[in-house]
Design a protein around this motif. Structure first.
Motif, PDB file in Angstrom:
ATOM      1  N   ILE A  78      12.722   5.399   3.205  1.00  0.00           N
ATOM      2  CA  ILE A  78      14.081   5.929   3.301  1.00  0.00           C
ATOM      3  C   ILE A  78      14.342   6.467   4.708  1.00  0.00           C
ATOM      4  O   ILE A  78      15.410   6.252   5.289  1.00  0.00           O
ATOM      5  CB  ILE A  78      14.313   7.030   2.247  1.00  0.00           C
ATOM      6  N   ILE A  79      13.355   7.156   5.277  1.00  0.00           N
ATOM      7  CA  ILE A  79      13.516   7.682   6.637  1.00  0.00           C
ATOM      8  C   ILE A  79      13.709   6.535   7.625  1.00  0.00           C
ATOM      9  O   ILE A  79      14.483   6.646   8.590  1.00  0.00           O
ATOM     10  CB  ILE A  79      12.294   8.537   7.040  1.00  0.00           C
TER      11      ILE A  79
ATOM     12  N   LYS B  53       6.369   8.346  -4.704  1.00  0.00           N
ATOM     13  CA  LYS B  53       7.552   8.932  -4.083  1.00  0.00           C
ATOM     14  C   LYS B  53       7.341   9.176  -2.596  1.00  0.00           C
ATOM     15  O   LYS B  53       8.248   8.910  -1.780  1.00  0.00           O
ATOM     16  CB  LYS B  53       7.922  10.238  -4.782  1.00  0.00           C
ATOM     17  N   ALA B  54       6.183   9.682  -2.204  1.00  0.00           N
ATOM     18  CA  ALA B  54       5.925   9.967  -0.794  1.00  0.00           C
ATOM     19  C   ALA B  54       6.027   8.706   0.049  1.00  0.00           C
ATOM     20  O   ALA B  54       6.591   8.722   1.153  1.00  0.00           O
ATOM     21  CB  ALA B  54       4.547  10.598  -0.633  1.00  0.00           C
TER      22      ALA B  54
ATOM     23  N   LYS C 276       4.545   4.133  -9.052  1.00  0.00           N
ATOM     24  CA  LYS C 276       4.322   5.199 -10.026  1.00  0.00           C
ATOM     25  C   LYS C 276       5.363   6.297  -9.836  1.00  0.00           C
ATOM     26  O   LYS C 276       5.425   6.937  -8.788  1.00  0.00           O
ATOM     27  CB  LYS C 276       2.910   5.797  -9.864  1.00  0.00           C
ATOM     28  N   TRP C 277       6.164   6.519 -10.852  1.00  0.00           N
ATOM     29  CA  TRP C 277       7.235   7.498 -10.795  1.00  0.00           C
ATOM     30  C   TRP C 277       6.998   8.589 -11.827  1.00  0.00           C
ATOM     31  O   TRP C 277       6.538   8.330 -12.933  1.00  0.00           O
ATOM     32  CB  TRP C 277       8.590   6.839 -11.059  1.00  0.00           C
ATOM     33  N   ALA C 278       7.365   9.817 -11.475  1.00  0.00           N
ATOM     34  CA  ALA C 278       7.246  10.927 -12.424  1.00  0.00           C
ATOM     35  C   ALA C 278       8.183  10.721 -13.591  1.00  0.00           C
ATOM     36  O   ALA C 278       7.857  11.047 -14.739  1.00  0.00           O
ATOM     37  CB  ALA C 278       7.543  12.247 -11.728  1.00  0.00           C
TER      38      ALA C 278
ATOM     39  N   VAL D 299       0.826  -1.202   0.000  1.00  0.00           N
ATOM     40  CA  VAL D 299       0.000   0.000   0.000  1.00  0.00           C
ATOM     41  C   VAL D 299       0.864   1.258   0.000  1.00  0.00           C
ATOM     42  O   VAL D 299       0.570   2.216  -0.718  1.00  0.00           O
ATOM     43  CB  VAL D 299      -0.941   0.005   1.222  1.00  0.00           C
ATOM     44  N   VAL D 300       1.935   1.247   0.777  1.00  0.00           N
ATOM     45  CA  VAL D 300       2.741   2.453   0.966  1.00  0.00           C
ATOM     46  C   VAL D 300       3.714   2.681  -0.182  1.00  0.00           C
ATOM     47  O   VAL D 300       3.859   3.805  -0.679  1.00  0.00           O
ATOM     48  CB  VAL D 300       3.502   2.378   2.298  1.00  0.00           C
TER      49      VAL D 300
END
Length: 555
Positions: A57-58, A50-51, A137-139, A45-46
């Motif tokens: 990453i955090i 990018k968000a 999904k990436w820009a 889900v997460v």
């Protein structure tokens, strides 16, 4: 396919079984079966944009802090205790006797193995795996590669640590979805090559400027690439990677005073380590700093100063500072009490005579040895003592400075501004993982290994000039001199054990063992060649039921 390492103790399995039973019982209820959860913190889900990947990453950054600051035990300091430069204080038994302490069941042996295989590698690998899923999904490709680069930086960094602690280890490059008990050890060379590939990718795609304080940049990847290239014996590539940082244009050594303590006595070297100075735009020496500042993004929370597990923080002062508050005055009465400016250290780690005195004999006036950077003198601060305000004489106070954890010189890098009521011995000062000064040391080392001592001396003298120390001549620019200069510049910052192991592999000799015997007055007689590497943790060997894991020689 290499997978994530499965390590499970009986306690973990029992807990897992309990959770599964609870889930099964709940799932039998109609109202649970009929629900369709629309949001849940699982990677499917997460990790779709990018968000979501930023949150992962955090989480890797949080694990990275745990490398040195994840526990309140002696374990986090075993990268230095028992080396040529550091020995255990009075209250520490860690590696005081290698033959007794360094075993396959030692907690410190488990610590970095489990830090790597249960924290760092799973969190990095899940980012790597999910970034290429069709659900992500990436820009554009650059957005995806920037996320991958930070994850692969941490993975490469982790494997370089494992290679220089244990030698060859299992290579795990993907997420495992079922128990696996047939892992095998890759060679140390293979592990380093894997780290090299990750760091090269990271260097290509990481940004030059950090997205936020503490985030990873291209220069961090290039710095560790230089170290990995050195470990692989590729001196030219090591020079190239270090030069990419030094010539970047964004970094230079700080040579003028700056920051939060300009109104206080000090010098530019002491300014580097004072509160709030590590993240300043004016500080062009920071490449990567672990964040601790109270209630800031990436920093730590503070809830209860008397509860060590509640608020965390930078524990360097607690571990490395002398337990001065235990000092008695010449009449045998309490001579000192806890004060804010000195914190409440307990003296786990103390410098050897080599690190505290010998490396400074060449130039005692070296700025890095100034009273602003090395605390060598204490004064009785207990107002009830007849000796209040007088300088502590360790002879009169009957202190054995080679064995006491109460009185010995220590670097003031560990000091920081206390919070009100903080008697737990911690600060909230950011901790340098990479400063430009170390990049110069890596390049100087590579030049020496290549045979160009003049260029090595030139790099060393960049540091020595800043320290207002006597310059070194080319004929004296040796690997031993590099090791001395690393103590002078990087005391407390450097993971000394890993440095000595890396040097030893390149020299094809047990350098850690040799230098401990020569310089460490507490543990020198109790170390033998097998102790050059950590043993493989016994719990992993026992859990890997379907393939034999060879233990490191001698254990």
């Amino acid at each position: 396919m290499k997978r994530i390492l499965f390590l499970a103790s009986k306690r973990h399995l029992t807990l897992l079984g309990t959770l599964l039973l609870v889930f099964w019982a709940s799932a039998c209820k109609d109202n649970v079966l009929d629900e369709t959860p629309r949001a849940f913190l699982n990677p499917d889900v997460v990790l779709v944009d990018k968000a979501g990947f930023e949150t992962a990453i955090i989480a890797i950054h949080a694990a990275a802090r745990d490398e040195l600051f994840g526990t309140d035990t002696e374990n986090l300091h075993a990268m230095n205790i028992g080396t040529d430069a550091y020995m255990p204080g009075a209250v520490s038994t860690l590696l005081r006797d290698y033959n007794v302490s360094l075993t396959p069941t030692l907690a410190s042996v488990d610590l970095w193995w489990e830090w790597a295989y249960l924290k760092m590698l799973p969190r990095a690998n899940i980012v790597v795996d999910y970034a290429d899923k069709p659900t992500a999904k990436w820009a554009n490709e650059a957005e995806k590669n920037a996320i991958l680069a930070e994850a692969r930086f941490f993975r490469g960094y982790t494997y370089s640590i494992l290679a220089n602690l244990y030698g060859g280890v299992p290579l795990v490059s993907h997420v495992e979805t079922a128990p696996k008990t047939d892992y095998t050890r890759a060679s140390r060379q293979e592990v380093l090559e894997f780290a090299r590939q990750d760091l090269e990718f990271a260097s290509q795609w990481l940004p030059k400027k950090p997205a936020a304080p503490g985030r990873i940049v291209k220069a961090a990847a290039d710095h560790f690439l230089s170290e990995v290239y050195l470990a692989l014996g590729n001196n030219d590539k090591a020079i190239e990677a270090a030069s990419a940082v030094i010539n970047d244009g964004s970094y230079k050594l700080m040579t003028q005073r700056f920051g939060s303590k300009l109104d206080k006595p000090g010098d530019v070297f002491s300014d580097l380590f004072r509160d709030k100075n590590q993240n300043l735009a004016a500080n062009t020496e920071t490449i990567w700093a672990i964040q601790f500042e109270y209630q800031t993004p990436g920093g730590v929370a503070y809830t209860n100063a008397t509860n060590a597990t509640a608020f965390g923080g930078n524990s360097s002062m607690r571990a490395w500072g002398a337990g001065y508050h235990n000092i008695k005055d010449p009449e045998g009465k309490s001579g000192m009490v806890v004060c804010d400016s000195l914190g409440r250290p307990v003296g786990w780690v103390m410098g050897t005579p080599y690190a505290s005195y010998d490396v400074w004999k060449e130039d005692w006036n070296d700025m890095r040895n100034s009273p602003y950077n090395m605390r060598r003198t204490f004064y009785y601060n207990n107002a009830t003592s007849r000796f209040f305000g007088q300088k502590v004489d360790p002879v009169a106070a009957k202190i054995d400075t080679l064995n006491s954890g109460w009185y010995y010189p220590y670097t003031r890098k560990l000091e920081g501004d206390p919070l009100a009521g903080n008697t737990a011995g911690r600060t909230f000062v950011e901790f340098y993982k990479i400063r430009l000064a170390e990049t110069y040391l890596l390049r100087a080392e590579a030049y020496i290994r290549k045979g160009d001592r003049q260029k090595a001396a030139d790099d060393l003298n960049v540091l020595r000039s800043r320290a207002k120390a006597k310059p070194v001549t080319a004929d004296r620019a040796t690997l031993d001199y590099i090791l001395d200069e690393r103590v002078r510049e990087l005391i407390m910052e450097e993971p000394r054990r890993r440095t000595l192991i890396r040097f030893g592999f390149l020299a094809n000799s047990p350098l850690l063992v040799e230098r401990v015997k020569k310089y460490n007055t507490k543990t020198g007689s109790n170390i033998v060649e097998k102790h050059e590497l950590f043993p493989i943790p016994q719990k992993f060997i026992d859990a890997n039921l379907d393939a034999k894991i060879e233990q490191n020689p001698g254990y």
